[in-house]
Motif scaffolding. Structure first.
Motif, PDB file in Angstrom:
ATOM      1  N   LEU A  10       0.824  -1.209   0.000  1.00 27.23           N
ATOM      2  CA  LEU A  10       0.000   0.000   0.000  1.00 27.23           C
ATOM      3  C   LEU A  10       0.857   1.257   0.000  1.00 27.23           C
ATOM      4  N   ARG A  11       1.955   1.237   0.742  1.00 30.75           N
ATOM      5  CA  ARG A  11       2.853   2.382   0.770  1.00 30.75           C
ATOM      6  C   ARG A  11       3.441   2.643  -0.616  1.00 30.75           C
ATOM      7  N   ARG A  12       3.870   1.572  -1.285  1.00 26.74           N
ATOM      8  CA  ARG A  12       4.417   1.709  -2.632  1.00 26.74           C
ATOM      9  C   ARG A  12       3.352   2.228  -3.596  1.00 26.74           C
ATOM     10  N   LEU A  13       2.136   1.702  -3.476  1.00 27.31           N
ATOM     11  CA  LEU A  13       1.046   2.146  -4.336  1.00 27.31           C
ATOM     12  C   LEU A  13       0.794   3.637  -4.149  1.00 27.31           C
ATOM     13  N   LYS A  14       0.680   4.073  -2.901  1.00 30.13           N
ATOM     14  CA  LYS A  14       0.460   5.490  -2.628  1.00 30.13           C
ATOM     15  C   LYS A  14       1.625   6.331  -3.135  1.00 30.13           C
ATOM     16  N   ARG A  15       2.844   5.853  -2.912  1.00 35.41           N
ATOM     17  CA  ARG A  15       4.024   6.620  -3.304  1.00 35.41           C
ATOM     18  C   ARG A  15       4.123   6.766  -4.815  1.00 35.41           C
ATOM     19  N   ASP A  16       3.958   5.672  -5.522  1.00 34.68           N
ATOM     20  CA  ASP A  16       4.212   5.673  -6.955  1.00 34.68           C
ATOM     21  C   ASP A  16       3.035   6.133  -7.798  1.00 34.68           C
ATOM     22  N   ILE A  17       1.827   5.913  -7.333  1.00 41.75           N
ATOM     23  CA  ILE A  17       0.660   6.235  -8.158  1.00 41.75           C
ATOM     24  C   ILE A  17      -0.078   7.466  -7.650  1.00 41.75           C
ATOM     25  N   LEU A  18      -0.290   7.556  -6.371  1.00 43.80           N
ATOM     26  CA  LEU A  18      -1.118   8.639  -5.847  1.00 43.80           C
ATOM     27  C   LEU A  18      -0.371   9.948  -5.625  1.00 43.80           C
ATOM     28  N   ARG A  19       0.962   9.956  -5.677  1.00 40.75           N
ATOM     29  CA  ARG A  19       1.708  11.174  -5.418  1.00 40.75           C
ATOM     30  C   ARG A  19       2.500  11.650  -6.630  1.00 40.75           C
ATOM     31  N   PRO A  20       1.959  11.579  -7.841  1.00 39.87           N
ATOM     32  CA  PRO A  20       2.716  12.045  -9.004  1.00 39.87           C
ATOM     33  C   PRO A  20       2.816  13.566  -9.072  1.00 39.87           C
ATOM     34  N   ASP A  21       2.093  14.275  -8.222  1.00 40.79           N
ATOM     35  CA  ASP A  21       2.041  15.740  -8.281  1.00 40.79           C
ATOM     36  C   ASP A  21       3.137  16.424  -7.497  1.00 40.79           C
ATOM     37  N   GLY A  22       4.053  15.661  -6.914  1.00 36.62           N
ATOM     38  CA  GLY A  22       5.084  16.268  -6.098  1.00 36.62           C
ATOM     39  C   GLY A  22       4.647  16.437  -4.658  1.00 36.62           C
ATOM     40  N   GLY A  23       3.506  15.881  -4.305  1.00 36.30           N
ATOM     41  CA  GLY A  23       3.066  15.910  -2.927  1.00 36.30           C
ATOM     42  C   GLY A  23       3.896  14.962  -2.086  1.00 36.30           C
ATOM     43  N   ALA A  24       3.744  15.061  -0.784  1.00 34.56           N
ATOM     44  CA  ALA A  24       4.503  14.224   0.146  1.00 34.56           C
ATOM     45  C   ALA A  24       3.577  13.192   0.777  1.00 34.56           C
ATOM     46  N   LEU A  25       4.085  12.021   0.941  1.00 31.19           N
ATOM     47  CA  LEU A  25       3.389  10.978   1.680  1.00 31.19           C
ATOM     48  C   LEU A  25       4.139  10.829   3.001  1.00 31.19           C
ATOM     49  N   LEU A  26       3.480  11.215   4.092  1.00 25.97           N
ATOM     50  CA  LEU A  26       4.139  11.259   5.398  1.00 25.97           C
ATOM     51  C   LEU A  26       3.731  10.088   6.267  1.00 25.97           C
ATOM     52  N   HIS A  27       4.706   9.521   6.970  1.00 29.47           N
ATOM     53  CA  HIS A  27       4.413   8.536   8.012  1.00 29.47           C
ATOM     54  C   HIS A  27       3.912   9.369   9.183  1.00 29.47           C
ATOM     55  N   ALA A  28       2.594   9.436   9.317  1.00 28.26           N
ATOM     56  CA  ALA A  28       1.992  10.396  10.230  1.00 28.26           C
ATOM     57  C   ALA A  28       0.573   9.984  10.589  1.00 28.26           C
ATOM     58  N   CYS A  29       0.001  10.758  11.473  1.00 21.66           N
ATOM     59  CA  CYS A  29      -1.401  10.662  11.874  1.00 21.66           C
ATOM     60  C   CYS A  29      -2.031  12.009  11.531  1.00 21.66           C
ATOM     61  N   ALA A  30      -3.295  12.005  11.149  1.00 21.02           N
ATOM     62  CA  ALA A  30      -3.984  13.269  10.899  1.00 21.02           C
ATOM     63  C   ALA A  30      -5.347  13.242  11.568  1.00 21.02           C
ATOM     64  N   LEU A  31      -5.679  14.355  12.192  1.00 24.99           N
ATOM     65  CA  LEU A  31      -6.985  14.546  12.820  1.00 24.99           C
ATOM     66  C   LEU A  31      -7.662  15.735  12.163  1.00 24.99           C
ATOM     67  N   VAL A  32      -8.985  15.665  12.064  1.00 25.64           N
ATOM     68  CA  VAL A  32      -9.765  16.801  11.564  1.00 25.64           C
ATOM     69  C   VAL A  32     -10.477  17.424  12.751  1.00 25.64           C
ATOM     70  N   ILE A  33     -10.231  18.715  12.928  1.00 26.84           N
ATOM     71  CA  ILE A  33     -10.874  19.487  13.989  1.00 26.84           C
ATOM     72  C   ILE A  33     -11.429  20.747  13.330  1.00 26.84           C
ATOM     73  N   ALA A  34     -12.722  20.946  13.444  1.00 23.65           N
ATOM     74  CA  ALA A  34     -13.396  22.117  12.869  1.00 23.65           C
ATOM     75  C   ALA A  34     -13.079  22.280  11.379  1.00 23.65           C
ATOM     76  N   GLY A  35     -13.083  21.180  10.633  1.00 22.43           N
ATOM     77  CA  GLY A  35     -12.918  21.227   9.194  1.00 22.43           C
ATOM     78  C   GLY A  35     -11.497  21.426   8.698  1.00 22.43           C
ATOM     79  N   ARG A  36     -10.532  21.393   9.606  1.00 20.55           N
ATOM     80  CA  ARG A  36      -9.128  21.568   9.213  1.00 20.55           C
ATOM     81  C   ARG A  36      -8.298  20.405   9.732  1.00 20.55           C
ATOM     82  N   ALA A  37      -7.284  20.052   8.977  1.00 15.99           N
ATOM     83  CA  ALA A  37      -6.442  18.909   9.330  1.00 15.99           C
ATOM     84  C   ALA A  37      -5.264  19.345  10.195  1.00 15.99           C
ATOM     85  N   HIS A  38      -4.974  18.535  11.180  1.00 13.28           N
ATOM     86  CA  HIS A  38      -3.778  18.662  12.005  1.00 13.28           C
ATOM     87  C   HIS A  38      -2.981  17.392  11.771  1.00 13.28           C
ATOM     88  N   VAL A  39      -1.713  17.533  11.364  1.00  8.14           N
ATOM     89  CA  VAL A  39      -0.885  16.397  10.978  1.00  8.14           C
ATOM     90  C   VAL A  39       0.223  16.219  12.019  1.00  8.14           C
TER      91      VAL A  39
END
Length: 165
Positions: A10-39
């Motif tokens: 899954l990590r390879r899939l996300k890295r190679d296919i889902l991030r072609p835009d130059g975005g970052a795939l972070l080993h992280a947790c994300a929470l949504v609070i009041a419509g905004r993400a905290h990473v």
């Protein structure tokens, strides 16, 4: 397929296919609070899964993931693209934090250079193509600019979410 093999795939899939835009795939947790993400970035046993579990048991936040979080730049703003099960709409990033388990909840000051180093270590996609590499570095710089400190929290204390307004 073992759990480790599935996570690697899954990590390879996300890295190679889902991030072609130059975005970052972070080993992280994300929470949504009041419509905004905290990473929240961190190595093993930093508290990412613990924080996601705390949020899942509360009305104060929604946990997006506790393993890999895709972040990208969109119109100059850092965004998180949640998984389809979480609605799939882009969310603006309110802040990035490092994590540590502690005796009492606190939002601690953290040296920006130390955070940037940790951010680089938590990035799991490094494209070989120069154009994509430049875009990834630009995304990581935007992420570092949203650094809010180190979140310290006890494993069972949901009150830590009040520090994330």
């Amino acid at each position: 397929m073992s759990r480790g093999s599935a996570q690697f795939f899954l990590r390879r899939l996300k890295r190679d296919i889902l991030r072609p835009d130059g975005g970052a795939l972070l080993h992280a947790c994300a929470l949504v609070i009041a419509g905004r993400a905290h990473v929240f970035i961190g190595g093993p046993r930093a508290g990412k899964s613990t924080l996601a579990a705390l949020a899942a048991g509360s009305d104060a936040a929604e946990a997006l993931d506790d393993e890999t979080i895709p972040v990208s730049l969109s119109r100059g703003r850092l965004i998180v693209m949640p998984p389809p099960r979480a609605g799939g709409r882009a969310l603006p990033v309110a802040g990035l934090y490092s994590l540590r388990l502690a005796a009492a909840p606190a939002l601690e000051a953290e040296d920006r250079a130390d955070f940037k180093r940790s951010l680089g270590e938590c990035c799991v996609n490094f494209p070989a193509e120069p154009g994509r590499s430049r875009r990834l570095l630009k995304t990581l710089e935007a992420a570092a600019a949203l650094h809010r400190g180190r979140l310290a929290f006890p494993a069972g204390d949901i009150s830590v979410l009040r520090l994330l307004k």
